[in-house]
Write a protein that holds these residues in place. Structure first.
Motif, PDB file in Angstrom:
ATOM      1  N   VAL A 148     -26.726  15.431   0.660  1.00  0.00           N
ATOM      2  CA  VAL A 148     -25.555  16.216   1.059  1.00  0.00           C
ATOM      3  C   VAL A 148     -25.858  16.979   2.338  1.00  0.00           C
ATOM      4  O   VAL A 148     -26.979  17.457   2.543  1.00  0.00           O
ATOM      5  CB  VAL A 148     -25.166  17.226  -0.056  1.00  0.00           C
ATOM      6  N   LEU A 149     -24.847  17.070   3.192  1.00  0.00           N
ATOM      7  CA  LEU A 149     -24.840  18.031   4.296  1.00  0.00           C
ATOM      8  C   LEU A 149     -23.626  18.926   4.095  1.00  0.00           C
ATOM      9  O   LEU A 149     -22.490  18.445   4.091  1.00  0.00           O
ATOM     10  CB  LEU A 149     -24.755  17.338   5.649  1.00  0.00           C
ATOM     11  N   GLN A 150     -23.861  20.218   3.912  1.00  0.00           N
ATOM     12  CA  GLN A 150     -22.786  21.189   3.674  1.00  0.00           C
ATOM     13  C   GLN A 150     -22.599  22.047   4.925  1.00  0.00           C
ATOM     14  O   GLN A 150     -23.527  22.713   5.362  1.00  0.00           O
ATOM     15  CB  GLN A 150     -23.140  22.071   2.472  1.00  0.00           C
ATOM     16  N   VAL A 151     -21.387  22.003   5.496  1.00  0.00           N
ATOM     17  CA  VAL A 151     -21.115  22.728   6.736  1.00  0.00           C
ATOM     18  C   VAL A 151     -19.688  23.270   6.733  1.00  0.00           C
ATOM     19  O   VAL A 151     -18.853  22.887   5.918  1.00  0.00           O
ATOM     20  CB  VAL A 151     -21.300  21.828   7.985  1.00  0.00           C
ATOM     21  N   GLU A 152     -19.418  24.145   7.695  1.00  0.00           N
ATOM     22  CA  GLU A 152     -18.056  24.635   7.905  1.00  0.00           C
ATOM     23  C   GLU A 152     -17.156  23.459   8.310  1.00  0.00           C
ATOM     24  O   GLU A 152     -17.500  22.674   9.192  1.00  0.00           O
ATOM     25  CB  GLU A 152     -18.048  25.704   8.997  1.00  0.00           C
ATOM     26  N   PHE A 153     -15.981  23.369   7.659  1.00  0.00           N
ATOM     27  CA  PHE A 153     -15.076  22.244   7.923  1.00  0.00           C
ATOM     28  C   PHE A 153     -13.656  22.647   7.561  1.00  0.00           C
ATOM     29  O   PHE A 153     -13.386  23.104   6.448  1.00  0.00           O
ATOM     30  CB  PHE A 153     -15.511  21.038   7.080  1.00  0.00           C
ATOM     31  N   HIS A 154     -12.760  22.491   8.518  1.00  0.00           N
ATOM     32  CA  HIS A 154     -11.342  22.805   8.329  1.00  0.00           C
ATOM     33  C   HIS A 154     -10.582  22.159   9.483  1.00  0.00           C
ATOM     34  O   HIS A 154     -11.211  21.579  10.391  1.00  0.00           O
ATOM     35  CB  HIS A 154     -11.122  24.323   8.284  1.00  0.00           C
ATOM     36  N   PRO A 155      -9.259  22.230   9.508  1.00  0.00           N
ATOM     37  CA  PRO A 155      -8.526  21.522  10.572  1.00  0.00           C
ATOM     38  C   PRO A 155      -8.903  21.925  11.998  1.00  0.00           C
ATOM     39  O   PRO A 155      -8.779  21.103  12.913  1.00  0.00           O
ATOM     40  CB  PRO A 155      -7.069  21.852  10.263  1.00  0.00           C
ATOM     41  N   LYS A 156      -9.371  23.134  12.210  1.00  0.00           N
ATOM     42  CA  LYS A 156      -9.771  23.527  13.560  1.00  0.00           C
ATOM     43  C   LYS A 156     -11.216  23.164  13.884  1.00  0.00           C
ATOM     44  O   LYS A 156     -11.664  23.363  15.015  1.00  0.00           O
ATOM     45  CB  LYS A 156      -9.553  25.039  13.759  1.00  0.00           C
ATOM     46  N   LEU A 157     -11.938  22.635  12.904  1.00  0.00           N
ATOM     47  CA  LEU A 157     -13.326  22.209  13.111  1.00  0.00           C
ATOM     48  C   LEU A 157     -13.542  20.921  12.323  1.00  0.00           C
ATOM     49  O   LEU A 157     -14.077  20.927  11.224  1.00  0.00           O
ATOM     50  CB  LEU A 157     -14.299  23.300  12.654  1.00  0.00           C
ATOM     51  N   ALA A 158     -13.101  19.816  12.887  1.00  0.00           N
ATOM     52  CA  ALA A 158     -13.087  18.547  12.159  1.00  0.00           C
ATOM     53  C   ALA A 158     -14.449  17.866  12.081  1.00  0.00           C
ATOM     54  O   ALA A 158     -14.613  16.910  11.321  1.00  0.00           O
ATOM     55  CB  ALA A 158     -12.072  17.600  12.785  1.00  0.00           C
ATOM     56  N   GLN A 159     -15.421  18.306  12.895  1.00  0.00           N
ATOM     57  CA  GLN A 159     -16.814  17.843  12.772  1.00  0.00           C
ATOM     58  C   GLN A 159     -16.922  16.314  12.812  1.00  0.00           C
ATOM     59  O   GLN A 159     -17.645  15.702  12.018  1.00  0.00           O
ATOM     60  CB  GLN A 159     -17.421  18.369  11.464  1.00  0.00           C
ATOM     61  N   ARG A 160     -16.253  15.687  13.757  1.00  0.00           N
ATOM     62  CA  ARG A 160     -16.219  14.221  13.790  1.00  0.00           C
ATOM     63  C   ARG A 160     -17.604  13.602  13.979  1.00  0.00           C
ATOM     64  O   ARG A 160     -17.946  12.601  13.341  1.00  0.00           O
ATOM     65  CB  ARG A 160     -15.263  13.759  14.890  1.00  0.00           C
ATOM     66  N   GLY A 202     -11.042  28.756   6.785  1.00  0.00           N
ATOM     67  CA  GLY A 202     -11.353  29.437   8.041  1.00  0.00           C
ATOM     68  C   GLY A 202     -11.523  30.925   7.857  1.00  0.00           C
ATOM     69  O   GLY A 202     -10.986  31.724   8.635  1.00  0.00           O
ATOM     70  N   THR A 203     -12.286  31.307   6.810  1.00  0.00           N
ATOM     71  CA  THR A 203     -12.484  32.723   6.408  1.00  0.00           C
ATOM     72  C   THR A 203     -11.142  33.429   6.206  1.00  0.00           C
ATOM     73  O   THR A 203     -11.026  34.640   6.396  1.00  0.00           O
ATOM     74  CB  THR A 203     -13.356  33.516   7.409  1.00  0.00           C
ATOM     75  N   GLY A 204     -10.127  32.672   5.813  1.00  0.00           N
ATOM     76  CA  GLY A 204      -8.803  33.222   5.556  1.00  0.00           C
ATOM     77  C   GLY A 204      -7.879  33.240   6.752  1.00  0.00           C
ATOM     78  O   GLY A 204      -6.660  33.428   6.606  1.00  0.00           O
ATOM     79  N   LEU A 205      -8.423  33.030   7.944  1.00  0.00           N
ATOM     80  CA  LEU A 205      -7.619  33.146   9.160  1.00  0.00           C
ATOM     81  C   LEU A 205      -6.635  31.986   9.314  1.00  0.00           C
ATOM     82  O   LEU A 205      -5.596  32.132   9.979  1.00  0.00           O
ATOM     83  CB  LEU A 205      -8.522  33.239  10.386  1.00  0.00           C
ATOM     84  N   LEU A 206      -6.937  30.832   8.709  1.00  0.00           N
ATOM     85  CA  LEU A 206      -6.038  29.689   8.827  1.00  0.00           C
ATOM     86  C   LEU A 206      -4.836  29.787   7.893  1.00  0.00           C
ATOM     87  O   LEU A 206      -3.879  29.017   8.032  1.00  0.00           O
ATOM     88  CB  LEU A 206      -6.796  28.392   8.542  1.00  0.00           C
ATOM     89  N   LEU A 207      -4.860  30.725   6.973  1.00  0.00           N
ATOM     90  CA  LEU A 207      -3.753  30.848   6.021  1.00  0.00           C
ATOM     91  C   LEU A 207      -2.454  31.278   6.690  1.00  0.00           C
ATOM     92  O   LEU A 207      -1.371  31.082   6.132  1.00  0.00           O
ATOM     93  CB  LEU A 207      -4.114  31.850   4.915  1.00  0.00           C
ATOM     94  N   GLN A 263      -3.829  25.753  -0.759  1.00  0.00           N
ATOM     95  CA  GLN A 263      -3.823  24.431  -1.381  1.00  0.00           C
ATOM     96  C   GLN A 263      -3.709  23.326  -0.333  1.00  0.00           C
ATOM     97  O   GLN A 263      -4.354  22.288  -0.445  1.00  0.00           O
ATOM     98  CB  GLN A 263      -2.667  24.341  -2.375  1.00  0.00           C
ATOM     99  N   VAL A 264      -2.907  23.554   0.692  1.00  0.00           N
ATOM    100  CA  VAL A 264      -2.742  22.563   1.753  1.00  0.00           C
ATOM    101  C   VAL A 264      -4.053  22.348   2.499  1.00  0.00           C
ATOM    102  O   VAL A 264      -4.457  21.207   2.768  1.00  0.00           O
ATOM    103  CB  VAL A 264      -1.619  23.001   2.717  1.00  0.00           C
ATOM    104  N   LEU A 265      -4.741  23.437   2.842  1.00  0.00           N
ATOM    105  CA  LEU A 265      -5.998  23.314   3.573  1.00  0.00           C
ATOM    106  C   LEU A 265      -7.068  22.610   2.743  1.00  0.00           C
ATOM    107  O   LEU A 265      -7.825  21.776   3.255  1.00  0.00           O
ATOM    108  CB  LEU A 265      -6.484  24.700   4.004  1.00  0.00           C
ATOM    109  N   LEU A 266      -7.130  22.938   1.470  1.00  0.00           N
ATOM    110  CA  LEU A 266      -8.109  22.300   0.598  1.00  0.00           C
ATOM    111  C   LEU A 266      -7.762  20.832   0.368  1.00  0.00           C
ATOM    112  O   LEU A 266      -8.636  19.963   0.352  1.00  0.00           O
ATOM    113  CB  LEU A 266      -8.195  23.052  -0.727  1.00  0.00           C
ATOM    114  N   ARG A 267      -6.474  20.559   0.216  1.00  0.00           N
ATOM    115  CA  ARG A 267      -6.051  19.177   0.005  1.00  0.00           C
ATOM    116  C   ARG A 267      -6.332  18.324   1.233  1.00  0.00           C
ATOM    117  O   ARG A 267      -6.697  17.139   1.114  1.00  0.00           O
ATOM    118  CB  ARG A 267      -4.558  19.135  -0.339  1.00  0.00           C
TER     119      ARG A 267
END
Length: 288
Positions: free
Chosen positions: A174-186, A206-211, A229-233
């Protein structure tokens, strides 16, 4: 048993749930017990802790007390912990054993190196790679003995991962890192896919900021779901495991409701278009 439909299979052959409870900043026996109880009730079967969270003992105690009440056994849950940055190198073996003792477990399902750098060393210090290598050798030892069922890393860059893959005997699961729509880590995701390393997300909100992001809010309104739920989905629909954290039972329950809806291709694309490489957490890119 882990639900195969809601899990990923690691390169060890074992399944890992797509949904886990993050426990950063979860402190105190009462809060820990209440939160773990809410998570088990909501169907969580994965719990992510770390030495630096200073709650391994409380997590372990809560699980020992609560699993029988929920009709579950140790084998029904997936426990992750992590080696702290201060314990890289010569201190790694004692730290790994300490995590087992704090959690009160005979084995840990997944154990990660939490950070590529060593505490108190400058990020550019040439001892960081050597310390990482020494730590990894200890994790391999614990893996071979069965005390760790899988081993991996967290906050590694693509270069850190390449260094590890070029030298290890047991590849990371496993590699566990920060990942969300603003950081897609391609780049990282591609490197993980090529090496058969499971890419796992933290800080999916995003530490709550993307909500409160307008695009996230628009997609949530269209789906009749919450922004969280949308961000997690968005992540799990790409096969990326997530670790939402909350100490509020209602939010723990809300965050678990990810598997009874799908985002449309249009909504997935709208969210993915937010990628701008923005990090809300720590940046490991300068660590030698």
């Amino acid at each position: 048993m882990t639900d195969a439909l809601h899990s990923v299979r690691l390169n060890t052959g074992s399944p890992m749930p797509l949904l886990g409870l993050g426990t950063f900043r979860l402190r105190g026996p009462e809060e820990t017990q209440r939160t773990v109880d809410a998570a088990l009730t909501a169907g969580y079967r994965s719990f992510d802790t770390a030495a630096v969270y200073r709650n391994e003992a409380e997590i372990g105690q809560a699980l020992r007390e609560l699993l029988p009440r929920h009709g579950l056994t140790r084998a029904d849950v997936f426990i992750t912990s992590k080696l702290g940055p201060r314990d890289h190198g010569s201190r790694a073996r004692d730290a790994c054993q300490r995590s087992l003792e704090e959690l009160g477990l005979d084995y840990i399902d997944l154990y990660l190196i939490h950070w590529p750098g060593t505490q108190a060393l400058p990020v550019e210090d040439g001892r960081n790679p050597a310390n990482r290598a020494q730590s990894w050798a200890v994790l391999e030892e614990f893996y071979r003995s069965g005390r760790f069922r899988a081993i991996g890393v967290s906050n590694y860059t693509a270069e850190h991962l390449r260094q590890l893959l070029g030298a290890c005997e047991v590849p990371p699961a496993v590699l566990q890192v920060e990942f969300h729509p603003k950081l897609a880590q391609r780049e990282l995701r591609a490197a993980c896919a090529q090496a058969d390393v499971c890419f796992q997300a933290y800080s999916s909100l995003g530490t709550g900021l993307l909500l409160s992001d307008p695009v996230v809010l628009e997609v949530a309104r269209r789906c009749g779901r919450t922004p969280a739920q949308v961000l997690l989905r968005w992540a799990v629909q790409q096969g990326v495991p997530v670790l939402p954290k909350s100490c509020h039972p209602s939010r723990v329950q809300e965050n678990s409701q990810l598997f009874d809806f799908e985002l449309s291709e249009e909504d997935m694309a709208r969210l993915s278009s937010l990628d701008c490489g923005e990090k809300f957490c720590w940046n490991p890119s300068s660590v030698a």
